[in-house]
Scaffold this active site. Structure first.
Site, PDB file in Angstrom:
ATOM      1  N   ASP A  92      41.179  68.121  27.399  1.00 47.54           N
ATOM      2  CA  ASP A  92      42.280  67.201  27.714  1.00 47.54           C
ATOM      3  C   ASP A  92      43.485  67.313  26.897  1.00 47.54           C
ATOM      4  OD1 ASP A  92      43.364  65.152  29.228  1.00 47.54           O
ATOM      5  OD2 ASP A  92      41.426  64.002  28.952  1.00 47.54           O
TER       6      ASP A  92
ATOM      7  N   ASP B 200      43.778  61.892  37.491  1.00 49.19           N
ATOM      8  CA  ASP B 200      43.180  60.698  37.143  1.00 49.19           C
ATOM      9  C   ASP B 200      43.000  59.639  38.457  1.00 49.19           C
ATOM     10  OD1 ASP B 200      42.354  61.236  34.537  1.00 49.19           O
ATOM     11  OD2 ASP B 200      43.757  60.146  33.769  1.00 49.19           O
TER      12      ASP B 200
HETATM   13  C1  DGJ Z   1      42.445  61.600  30.570  1.00 47.90           C
HETATM   14  C2  DGJ Z   1      41.546  62.378  31.338  1.00 47.90           C
HETATM   15  O1  DGJ Z   1      42.261  62.735  32.697  1.00 47.90           O
HETATM   16  C3  DGJ Z   1      40.504  61.278  31.995  1.00 47.90           C
HETATM   17  O2  DGJ Z   1      39.667  61.979  32.869  1.00 47.90           O
HETATM   18  C4  DGJ Z   1      39.505  61.116  30.774  1.00 47.90           C
HETATM   19  O3  DGJ Z   1      38.858  61.961  30.374  1.00 47.90           O
HETATM   20  C5  DGJ Z   1      40.467  60.291  29.718  1.00 47.90           C
HETATM   21  N1  DGJ Z   1      41.618  61.182  29.270  1.00 47.90           N
HETATM   22  C6  DGJ Z   1      39.682  60.062  28.471  1.00 47.90           C
HETATM   23  O4  DGJ Z   1      40.486  59.774  27.262  1.00 47.90           O
END
Ligand code: DGJ
Length: 728
Positions: free
Chosen positions: A477, A547
């Site tokens: 990430d 997200d």
């Molecule tokens: C952003 C990601 O897109 C989410 O799926 C998740 O992993 C969060 N970060 C966790 O902090």
């Protein structure tokens, strides 16, 4: 031989079955663009370049007032001697001047495709492609420019990149070096881009090309969710299925520029490359710089044809590693279910149920390390949180494996929290500019990946977790963009190299980790699909698309993403309702079908499901496992666009056309809605197909020409699926 050279008129003709790309060396000096489009048999170099005297167009040869760079269609223009359009390259000399005269010297044609130093790129075996290298030289600065063109034999792809070498004695400043420039002979195009933002990635945006410059870019240090390093030029009559479309996509994950400049003569200059904004690279004598690869696709079958070419070439000649051709495991991720709030017992209960339902992998997202119970701390401290997981990751992973599941883990290795052991030990390891204060984003700073010690730390700390704990998957990430882009280890004159060096550092880390751990499936993520680009796909064959897991929003996000990126690379999860981003309720069936339209997974608390929902999810998983190969490795056709109405539809067809799965989605119900006919695409007109649910038999031609009748249903966010299999 897909590259021909005709020495008399100095014409290079790159071709394959469907396309030709022709360039010619004019006046023994200038590489001029002649043509890119549908295959032509031969071009002898006489017909298409006419020179004409034009007012205010300067003449490099005073005796020839017809000739001017002001309108010569150039392959790689520079600035200062008569071409007033945007240059592809600008170099500053020690005396401050920025004029360069890079003239043709020689060429070389080789089989296959050379690698790009330190950069991700498509690859091709000797019998898959040929590469033309043009060498240009500036006698004053002794700069050597190498322009590379690779043409693939079996798909309509040409890739381009450039290498600049300082063969002289001056210290030169490279201010701008793009990867590809194509001077189209007219400007009758629309420009299509994938624009958006966080939780609203890759909307299809189309605008007419008008006199002036239309440009998208990123100055955020990453390719970004706001703009993708891609654009297509579509002929004004081109549609999803018909007409000529030219795609440009940069294999790069940092700041980029992508533009089309229409000029006074109604020609169009299309260009893509590293963003010259806040970029300056010191080219010492003997030094060289490689500009990333641009993947250019020509389609005479509309936007859909262009997309399928990108999907094919990215699946087979960009993605790498064990998972390239493997069906991807169906995973359950805990993030939307419980965020930071979990412990070992909860995970094990979750794993028990996950295995019962039919999942293949369990992913522990953010919060398993340091003392992280919220997003204010511990990034950089990649050691298991022993309060949450007292028996350690290795034991947890063993138990999860015993339940028949692979185990995956989240990391955000490029970030550092101020409240972390790492920050306390190395406060200077984040990007920063002198004594100026840091700007935080999500309570975190960005590590300075232009430094080799920082890169070594990342490789070391991630490796020790991966080697000790039997992890089969990593979600990589990155949750903020770059600010205070500077590095204390670089001298003043190299500070503006930091952003590009960051990207190179990231690539070196990913190269090292993916080679050390070939059995691990890596998934890239940046607050969702904020770094969905071919550079990341080279290292990690799948990306968390957004997200935003709301099924209605996902229709647009996945539709837009599919313009360039293959469905197997798009991770799509079924999540809970009301959706955490939009507060919307959508039926579980629709959420399932939307997620099945990519690389499917789930992201909800399965321990809280009703019996009915559990059964429905079991059934969805069973179906997905049956159709997975067709979805992940078949051809994808868009049927109806969410950007044009309330209905979205698409179909996946296996490469041998024997299997297909089609989906139709309606967002808002309409009163007294008509019965519609959905015409499918990509099937074999001569095959007979049986629909698995109803047992009905259709001809392929019938499904594509007459279509399937759809009766309106009541309720919002309805969906349908048809699974077709060849019979007889
Ligand atoms: C952003 C990601 O897109 C989410 O799926 C998740 O992993 C969060 N970060 C966790 O902090």
């Amino acid at each position: 031989m897909p590259i021909l050279f005709e020495p008399q008129n100095k014409v290079f003709h790159l071709y394959n079955r469907h396309q030709s790309y022709i360039l010619q060396i004019v006046k023994d000096k200038y590489p001029a663009h002649i043509y890119w489009g549908k295959r032509v048999g031969t071009y002898n170099g006489c017909g298409s370049l006419l020179f004409l005297e034009r007012g205010f167009s300067p003449n490099p040869y005073p005796y020839d007032r017809n000739f001017s760079l002001d309108w010569l269609p150039q392959e790689y223009p520079s600035y200062g001697n008569g071409d007033f359009r945007s240059p592809a390259v600008t170099v500053q000399r020690e005396d401050g001047s920025v004029l360069s005269e890079l003239y043709y010297r020689s060429y070389q044609i080789t089989n296959g495709k050379p690698r790009l130093l330190g950069l991700p790129a498509t690859y091709a075996a000797d019998d898959e492609a040929q590469t033309l290298e043009l060498v240009l030289y500036d006698r004053v600065t002794c700069l050597q420019l190498e322009l590379y063109y690779t043409i693939f034999n079996n798909c309509d792809v040409i890739t381009r990149w450039a290498v600049l070498k300082n063969r002289g004695t001056e210290r030169l400043k490279l201010l701008r070096i793009l990867s590809a420039n194509v001077d189209f002979r007219d400007d009758a195009f629309d420009m299509l881009t994938l624009s958006g933002g966080y939780i609203n990635e890759r909307n299809v945006v189309k605008r007419p090309v008008l006199q002036g410059t239309q440009l998208v870019e990123s100055c955020r240090g990453v390719s970004s969710p706001q703009e993708n390093p891609f654009f297509a030029l579509m002929r004004r009559d081109a549609t999803e299925d018909y007409g000529e479309v030219y795609g440009f996509n940069l294999v790069y994950s940092g700041n980029f520029t992508a533009s089309v400049q229409a000029d006074q003569f109604h020609t169009a200059r299309a260009a893509i490359g590293v963003n010259p904004f806040d970029f300056c690279w010191l080219l010492e004598p003997g030094g060289e710089f490689t500009a990333p690869e641009a993947v250019m696709v020509f389609s005479s079958n509309g936007l859909g044809g262009m997309s399928r070419t990108y999907h094919d070439v990215y699946r087979s000649n960009l993605c790498r590693g064990e998972y390239r051709d493997k069906e991807r495991p169906l995973l359950l991720n805990g993030w939307e279910a419980f965020g930071f709030n979990f412990d070992e017992n909860k995970i094990l209960t979750y794993a028990e149920k996950a295995s019962e339902i039919g999942f293949e992998m369990l992913v522990l997202d953010d919060g398993w390390f340091g003392k992280r119970t919220n997003d204010t701390c511990s990034l950089g401290d990649w050691e298991c949180n022993s309060e949450k997981i007292p028996n350690g990751l290795s034991a947890l992973s063993q138990t999860i494996k015993q339940k028949g599941l692979k185990f995956g883990l989240w990391f955000e290795p490029e970030a550092i929290s101020e409240d972390s052991k790492l920050y306390r030990a190395h406060p200077d390891w984040c990007l920063h500019v002198g004594q100026r204060p840091y700007t935080e984003g999500r309570n975190q700073l960005v590590l300075d990946l232009s430094r080799t010690d920082v890169c070594r730390y990342i490789v070391g700390s991630v490796s020790s977790v991966l080697s000790a704990s039997g992890i089969g998957y990593v979600k990589w990430d990155m949750n903020r963009h770059l600010t205070e882009i500077g590095s204390p280890l670089l001298p003043a004159e190299r500070q503006r190299e930091t952003a590009h060096r960051y990207v190179l550092g990231l690539y070196s880390v990913l190269e090292e980790l993916t080679s050390r751990f070939p059995h691990v499936l890596f998934e890239s993520c940046s607050g969702g699909g904020g770094r969905f680009d071919p550079g990341m796909l080279y290292y990690m064959p799948q990306t968390w698309t957004s997200d935003n897991t709301d099924a209605a929003c996902r229709l647009s996000i996945q539709y837009g993403t599919s313009v360039v990126y293959p469905p197997v690379s798009m991770c799509c999860h079924v999540s809970d309702c009301p959706n955490w981003q939009t507060g919307r309720e959508t039926p579980l069936a629709t959420r399932g079908y939307v997620a099945m339209s990519g690389n499917m997974g789930y992201e909800l608390d399965i321990t809280k499901l009703s019996g009915k929902d559990t059964e429905e999810i079991k059934n969805q998983i069973k179906i997905y496992k049956e159709i997975r190969n067709t979805v992940q490795f078949g051809d994808f056709y868009r049927l109806l666009s969410p950007f044009e109405g309330e209905e979205t539809a698409w179909i996946f067809v296996s490469k041998n056309q024997e299997k297909a799965v089609a989906y139709d989605f309606r967002t808002l119900a309409k009163p007294f809605a008509p019965i519609t006919l959905l015409k499918l695409k990509g099937l074999n007109p001569g095959f007979r197909y049986k629909e698995s649910e109803t047992g009905e038999i259709f001809g392929g031609d019938e499904l594509m020409n007459i279509g399937i009748a759809i009766a309106p249903e009541s309720g919002d966010f309805t969906s349908r699926m048809w699974r077709l299999e060849k019979i007889g």
